[in-house]
Design an enzyme around this catalytic site. Structure first.
Site, PDB file in Angstrom:
ATOM      1  CG  ASP A  75      -2.182  -2.508   7.217  1.00  8.74           C
ATOM      2  OD1 ASP A  75      -3.298  -2.398   7.766  1.00  8.74           O
ATOM      3  OD2 ASP A  75      -1.799  -1.761   6.307  1.00  8.74           O
ATOM      4  CE  LYS A 134      -9.933   0.394   3.014  1.00  5.35           C
ATOM      5  NZ  LYS A 134      -9.646   1.174   1.854  1.00  5.35           N
ATOM      6  CD1 TRP A 170      -2.569   1.705   0.440  1.00  4.70           C
ATOM      7  CD2 TRP A 170      -2.017   1.909   2.599  1.00  4.70           C
ATOM      8  NE1 TRP A 170      -3.270   2.768   0.973  1.00  4.70           N
ATOM      9  CE2 TRP A 170      -2.949   2.914   2.282  1.00  4.70           C
ATOM     10  CE3 TRP A 170      -1.533   1.842   3.911  1.00  4.70           C
ATOM     11  CZ2 TRP A 170      -3.407   3.844   3.224  1.00  4.70           C
ATOM     12  CZ3 TRP A 170      -1.983   2.753   4.843  1.00  4.70           C
ATOM     13  CH2 TRP A 170      -2.909   3.736   4.499  1.00  4.70           C
TER      14      TRP A 170
HETATM   15  N1  PLP Z   1      -3.713  -0.530   5.158  1.00  4.28           N
HETATM   16  C1  PLP Z   1      -3.986  -0.874   3.903  1.00  4.28           C
HETATM   17  C2  PLP Z   1      -3.281  -2.048   3.311  1.00  4.28           C
HETATM   18  C3  PLP Z   1      -4.906  -0.152   3.150  1.00  4.28           C
HETATM   19  O1  PLP Z   1      -5.169  -0.530   1.908  1.00  4.28           O
HETATM   20  C4  PLP Z   1      -5.543   0.956   3.747  1.00  4.28           C
HETATM   21  C5  PLP Z   1      -6.490   1.761   2.981  1.00  4.28           C
HETATM   22  O2  PLP Z   1      -6.669   1.680   1.813  1.00  4.28           O
HETATM   23  C6  PLP Z   1      -5.229   1.262   5.071  1.00  4.28           C
HETATM   24  C7  PLP Z   1      -4.306   0.494   5.743  1.00  4.28           C
HETATM   25  C8  PLP Z   1      -5.799   2.412   5.820  1.00  4.28           C
HETATM   26  O3  PLP Z   1      -7.113   2.642   5.740  1.00  4.28           O
HETATM   27  P1  PLP Z   1      -7.853   3.583   6.763  1.00  4.28           P
HETATM   28  O4  PLP Z   1      -6.876   4.545   7.321  1.00  4.28           O
HETATM   29  O5  PLP Z   1      -8.902   4.236   5.951  1.00  4.28           O
HETATM   30  O6  PLP Z   1      -8.408   2.671   7.805  1.00  4.28           O
END
Ligand code: PLP
Length: 401
Positions: free
Chosen positions: A214, A250, A133
């Site tokens: 993560d 999500k 990411w």
């Molecule tokens: N980690 C991964 C692999 C992601 O794809 C994302 C969002 O796309 C996140 C973390 C963080 O998402 P959020 O901060 O919206 O919870």
């Protein structure tokens, strides 16, 4: 005029985005498949029924106020979030060697964890998958850690470079932090099998590396919250340390509520207690305390068995729709006789498909077909619908022929 005299502001540097912006495109059928956000068959954002119900319940509860939460957030939220990822029967939870604090979604949880490690962990190298990411390198670099990559994706097989991954992890210096996406890997959509996770666990533990999970997509890979937590639970079951960044963006559709949690699994209750106070010292000067609304929604749902069940049904519905979009896209590409093997579209897992399209093809699709995906060829399958599949299949076909 400090800003005017600073050369960094002389040039207008655009925000660094890994995709072309669709904002200026006036085409009425433009299709934005770059962001990882779930859309309905009608192409609309989805607020889960169970979330609406929880919000109504909260609105009617006059005992709910808008006061500050404590530095580590809502206590019930923390307990329930830890149980969600670690399981009802987690020994680590029973033995009180788990620290969980409410953070600002997955990103905030990663960032607080990164700041904590930069302050207190002696080994300052963090290994992330190649690719990963796009925000991971920014988060860890800004915290003062040095980012390196381990092999993950093999473009030849469009699968996991498992041998390369093990080799790179095996060569990492002792104590190095290793970022592992627990399921539905972004951007590749490729997860290790359980047998492969076990081998990864063995190498991480035998080399004395520190795993940082993560967990942004729990429930989105298989449609089942427990199945998607197996990689993490495997590591926690061996009694060793790890960190977990959890997001409800999500799986509960709470993107804009910025609700998530950082969990640190320790080897004893005593260490956990000390770590807890050190994490509070990281958070306090950063944002003092986290927001209340998203945490209250999640807690209401996790606490109530009927609501929890309703959530799992809606979550499975989202996961199933994504799987059906994969199938439809694959069949549409097959039907056009597009050259190449596109079976990776149905083999990959989670929100995204890593198509193998290159940047030139991606830019061309934006210009000619008004379809926007990230430059690395990643499509958000969760944003597709039966109506838009033919448009995308036409564009892919034209881009590769
Ligand atoms: N980690 C991964 C692999 C992601 O794809 C994302 C969002 O796309 C996140 C973390 C963080 O998402 P959020 O901060 O919206 O919870």
């Amino acid at each position: 005029n400090f800003f005017e005299s600073n050369p960094i502001f002389e040039k207008d540097i655009p925000v660094c985005r890994p995709f072309a912006s669709s904002w200026d495109d006036p085409c009425p059928v433009k299709l934005n498949l770059s962001a990882g956000a779930y859309r309905t068959e009608e192409g609309k954002p989805l607020v889960l029924e169970v979330v609406r119900k929880a919000e109504q319940q909260l609105a009617n509860d006059l005992s709910c106020d808008k006061g500050y939460l404590s530095i580590d957030g809502l206590a019930d939220f923390n307990k329930l979030s830890a149980k969600l990822i670690l399981g009802d029967d987690s020994h680590a939870v029973d033995e009180n060697r788990v620290v969980t604090i409410q953070c600002l979604s997955g990103t905030g949880s990663l960032r607080v964890g990164a700041e904590f490690l930069a302050k207190h962990h002696q080994q300052r190298v963090v290994f992330v998958p190649n690719p990963t990411w796009g925000n991971h390198p920014f988060i860890f670099t800004l915290a003062g850690l040095s980012v390196e990559y381990f092999r993950y994706y093999d473009p030849q097989t469009r699968g996991l470079d498992f041998e390369g991954m093990l080799e790179d992890l095996g060569a990492a210096p002792p104590g190095a932090i290793v970022v592992l996406q627990s399921c539905a890997h972004n951007p590749t959509g490729i997860d290790p099998t359980l047998e492969q996770w076990e081998k990864i666990r063995q190498i991480v533990r035998s080399k004395g590396l520190l795993p940082f999970f993560d967990n942004a997509y729990q429930g989105f890979a298989s449609g089942n919250l427990d199945s998607d937590a197996q990689s993490v639970r495997m590591f926690v079951a061996d009694g060793g340390e790890c960190l977990i960044a959890q997001s409800f963006a999500k799986n509960m559709g709470l993107y804009g509520e910025r609700i998530g949690a950082l969990t640190i699994v320790c080897t004893s209750q005593d260490v956990a207690r000390k770590i807890h106070s050190q994490v509070l010292l990281v958070v306090r000067p950063m944002y003092l305390s986290p927001p209340i609304h998203g945490a209250s929604i999640v807690t209401t749902i996790l606490k109530n068995s009927d609501m929890y069940k309703d959530w799992t049904i809606e979550l499975k519905g989202m996961a199933d729709r994504i799987i059906s979009m994969r199938q439809q896209l694959y069949e549409a590409i097959q039907a056009r006789g597009t050259p190449g093997d596109w079976s990776h579209i149905i083999k990959q897992i989670g929100m995204f498909s890593f198509t193998g399209l290159n940047e030139k093809q991606v830019r061309w699709m934006a210009k000619e077909y008004h379809i926007y995906i990230t430059y690395d060829g990643r499509i958000s399958i969760a944003s597709l619908s039966s109506k838009t599949v033919p448009q995308l299949a036409d564009a892919i076909h034209a881009a590769v022929t």
